[in-house]
Design a protein around this motif. Structure first.
Motif, short mmCIF file in Angstrom:
data_model
loop_
_atom_site.label_atom_id
_atom_site.label_comp_id
_atom_site.label_asym_id
_atom_site.label_seq_id
_atom_site.Cartn_x
_atom_site.Cartn_y
_atom_site.Cartn_z
N MET A 1 49.49 55.09 31.85
CA MET A 1 48.75 53.83 31.61
C MET A 1 47.98 53.93 30.30
SD MET A 1 49.04 51.44 33.92
CE MET A 1 47.50 50.52 33.82
N PRO A 2 48.01 52.87 29.46
CA PRO A 2 47.22 52.90 28.23
C PRO A 2 45.73 52.95 28.53
CG PRO A 2 48.85 51.13 28.18
CD PRO A 2 48.81 51.66 29.58
N ILE A 3 44.98 53.66 27.69
CA ILE A 3 43.53 53.69 27.79
C ILE A 3 43.03 52.68 26.76
CG2 ILE A 3 41.52 55.21 27.76
CD1 ILE A 3 43.64 57.53 27.58
N HIS A 4 42.56 51.54 27.19
CA HIS A 4 42.22 50.48 26.24
C HIS A 4 40.81 50.69 25.69
CE1 HIS A 4 45.90 48.27 26.73
NE2 HIS A 4 45.78 48.34 28.04
N ILE A 5 40.75 51.36 24.55
CA ILE A 5 39.50 51.60 23.85
C ILE A 5 39.65 51.03 22.45
CG2 ILE A 5 37.89 53.35 23.02
CD1 ILE A 5 39.11 55.22 25.18
N THR A 6 38.75 50.15 22.07
CA THR A 6 38.81 49.59 20.73
C THR A 6 38.30 50.62 19.73
OG1 THR A 6 38.48 47.36 21.58
CG2 THR A 6 38.05 47.71 19.24
N ILE A 7 39.10 50.89 18.71
CA ILE A 7 38.70 51.82 17.66
C ILE A 7 38.29 50.99 16.45
CG2 ILE A 7 39.47 53.72 16.16
CD1 ILE A 7 41.57 54.35 18.40
N PRO A 8 37.01 50.98 16.11
CA PRO A 8 36.56 50.17 14.96
C PRO A 8 37.27 50.61 13.68
CG PRO A 8 34.68 51.00 16.23
CD PRO A 8 35.90 51.71 16.73
N ARG A 9 37.71 49.65 12.88
CA ARG A 9 38.42 49.96 11.64
C ARG A 9 37.46 49.96 10.47
NH1 ARG A 9 43.92 50.11 12.81
NH2 ARG A 9 43.79 51.58 11.06
N LEU A 10 37.61 50.94 9.60
CA LEU A 10 36.70 51.09 8.47
C LEU A 10 36.82 49.95 7.46
CD1 LEU A 10 36.96 54.95 7.88
CD2 LEU A 10 35.03 53.70 8.86
N LEU A 11 37.97 49.26 7.44
CA LEU A 11 38.13 48.15 6.50
C LEU A 11 37.45 46.87 6.98
CD1 LEU A 11 41.80 48.30 5.13
CD2 LEU A 11 39.66 48.85 3.95
N SER A 12 37.04 46.81 8.24
CA SER A 12 36.48 45.56 8.78
C SER A 12 35.28 45.08 7.96
CB SER A 12 36.06 45.74 10.23
OG SER A 12 37.19 45.90 11.06
N LYS A 13 34.36 46.00 7.69
CA LYS A 13 33.13 45.60 7.00
C LYS A 13 33.39 45.12 5.58
CE LYS A 13 28.37 47.15 6.26
NZ LYS A 13 27.42 48.26 6.41
N PRO A 14 34.13 45.88 4.74
CA PRO A 14 34.35 45.38 3.38
C PRO A 14 35.14 44.07 3.32
CG PRO A 14 35.58 47.43 3.76
CD PRO A 14 34.63 47.25 4.89
N ILE A 15 36.14 43.91 4.21
CA ILE A 15 36.90 42.66 4.21
C ILE A 15 36.01 41.50 4.66
CG2 ILE A 15 38.81 41.41 5.30
CD1 ILE A 15 40.41 43.99 5.31
N ARG A 16 35.16 41.75 5.65
CA ARG A 16 34.24 40.71 6.12
C ARG A 16 33.32 40.26 4.98
NH1 ARG A 16 29.43 39.46 8.79
NH2 ARG A 16 29.75 38.17 10.66
N GLN A 17 32.80 41.23 4.22
CA GLN A 17 31.93 40.91 3.10
C GLN A 17 32.65 40.08 2.05
OE1 GLN A 17 28.81 41.57 4.57
NE2 GLN A 17 28.32 41.81 2.40
N ARG A 18 33.90 40.46 1.76
CA ARG A 18 34.68 39.70 0.78
C ARG A 18 34.89 38.26 1.25
NH1 ARG A 18 34.18 42.46 -3.88
NH2 ARG A 18 35.46 44.34 -4.01
N LEU A 19 35.21 38.11 2.54
CA LEU A 19 35.45 36.76 3.06
C LEU A 19 34.21 35.88 2.93
CD1 LEU A 19 37.58 37.37 6.28
CD2 LEU A 19 38.22 35.92 4.35
N ILE A 20 33.05 36.49 3.17
CA ILE A 20 31.81 35.72 3.12
C ILE A 20 31.39 35.41 1.68
CG2 ILE A 20 29.32 35.84 3.61
CD1 ILE A 20 30.07 37.52 6.11
N GLU A 21 31.51 36.42 0.81
CA GLU A 21 30.88 36.32 -0.52
C GLU A 21 31.83 35.87 -1.63
OE1 GLU A 21 29.29 40.20 -1.16
OE2 GLU A 21 27.84 40.04 0.50
N SER A 22 33.14 36.02 -1.42
CA SER A 22 34.07 35.76 -2.51
C SER A 22 34.97 34.56 -2.20
CB SER A 22 34.95 37.00 -2.74
OG SER A 22 35.96 36.72 -3.68
N ASP A 23 35.45 33.91 -3.26
CA ASP A 23 36.40 32.81 -3.04
C ASP A 23 37.83 33.25 -3.30
OD1 ASP A 23 36.38 33.09 -5.76
OD2 ASP A 23 35.88 31.00 -6.22
#
Length: 381
Positions: A1-23
């Motif tokens: 059976m899969p062990i469903h654990i979300t592994i946070p991705r290191l790219l999430s934060k920089p991509i989120r910042q780009r989406l918010i701050e850049s066009d």
């Protein structure tokens, strides 16, 4: 059976910042099944924008986003603040259409993913010059696992990572048999899909044989002539196939480092796999490390690819090579970053080693280090 654990991705934060701050348009490349779609969807859920998620398998979206008809594209995105196009390389002329849309609606946030840099780059690069931020997502990195596990627990997982790699789904499966079955299905379903779609390759069987030969040669210099002779193909065809495999994120090359000294070998490359699970399924060997003869090759591939992930996610640009002389002196890995040259010797055992005398003599200002099981975490984290 899969062990469903979300592994946070290191790219999430920089991509989120780009989406918010850049066009600018965000483009996220990476192999199939590494979690690009999951990352973007989770990001979108944390943002206040009204989002349109485009499934490129649906014909209505493909016709609008490939038609160069601004009026139709405006109708598509009307009322939305963010457009997410998954597997964008499937849409013909996606680059020029994104350019038209972006130039007409600069306030619209756009993020696109692709599992083959060949197609998406060919279809976006020229049209979107100066209009994009580009990222590459790899299989799970040691740095991402470190967010949830301490150094002791990471050490306990080392053998698992060397045998089964670090695809998100592989890490979620509890036993070796399930991991091996998943990797067999993944390799047969996805490994050649992009490559075969990208180029009119008539000999899919030769592509698999080539990959198998490359899997056996991890850590060694690869002769295109020898591969061609073995496969009954020209050296140039072999090189084209390897280039396509690179653009589909299956393998990558390291070249020999040289300051053009005659004694240094620089004409042949080493080829490594983005994921060791894929490498091991190609040679059908998931045996424990104490029963294997290729531990040195696994260790070298692991350290090289994890270092590549680390540098990419930390935004640290480095030129990377291996180094060898005709007299037999060699270093497994060389980095050139910020004007500093450093050579590394990789030892799976806890042995120490001295820098080759010819390395010190030729590059007296260069650094040197041995990476083994005692210090690899600091090298990769």
């Amino acid at each position: 059976m899969p062990i469903h654990i979300t592994i946070p991705r290191l790219l999430s934060k920089p991509i989120r910042q780009r989406l918010i701050e850049s066009d600018k348009i965000i483009i996220l490349y990476g192999p199939r099944q590494v979690g690009k779609t999951t990352l973007v969807r989770e990001l979108i859920n944390t943002l206040p924008y009204r989002s349109l998620n485009v499934n490129t398998d649906e014909a209505m979206y493909e016709s609008v986003l490939s038609g160069r008809d601004l009026a139709q594209m405006k109708l598509l995105v009307e009322g939305y603040e963010l457009l997410f196009i998954d597997e964008a390389q499937r849409i013909p002329d996606i680059g020029i259409n994104l350019k038209i849309l972006h130039d007409a609606l600069p306030a619209l946030k756009i993020i696109a993913t692709g599992s083959s840099s060949f197609e998406l780059a060919n279809r976006t690069k020229e049209a979107l010059t100066g209009r994009t931020w580009t990222y590459e997502l790899f299989p799970i990195s040691l740095g991402e696992l470190r967010q949830q596990q301490n150094a002791f627990l990471l050490q306990q997982r080392l053998e698992e990572l060397l045998r089964f790699g670090s695809y998100p789904d592989t890490l979620q499966l509890a036993n070796a048999a399930d991991k091996a079955q998943y990797l067999r299905e993944l390799s047969s379903a996805y490994l050649y899909k992009d490559v075969l779609e990208m180029a009119s390759i008539r000999h899919a069987d030769k592509l698999r044989k080539l990959l198998r030969l490359l899997a056996f040669q991890v850590g060694s210099e690869v002769s295109l002539n020898e591969l061609g002779n073995t496969l009954g193909m020209s050296k140039d065809t072999v090189n084209t196939y390897i280039d396509l495999l690179e653009k589909a994120f299956v393998v990558f090359r390291l070249s020999g480092f040289s300051r053009n000294l005659r004694k240094e070998i620089s004409k042949m490359d080493k080829i490594y796999f983005y994921d060791l699970g894929i490498r091991n399924v190609l040679i059908d060997n998931f045996q424990p490390l104490d029963l294997r003869t290729d531990v040195g090759a696994l260790w070298e591939n692991f350290l090289v690819v994890e270092r590549q992930k680390r540098n990419a996610y930390m935004g640290q640009f480095a030129n990377t090579y291996f180094w060898r002389t005709y007299t037999g002196a060699e270093l497994d890995y060389v980095e050139e970053a910020d004007g500093q040259l450093t050579g590394y010797e990789f030892k799976f055992s806890r042995k120490l080693a001295k820098a080759p005398a010819s390395w010190i003599a030729t590059y007296p200002d260069a650094g040197f280090d041995v990476i083994n099981q005692d210090n690899y975490l600091s090298f990769l984290l």
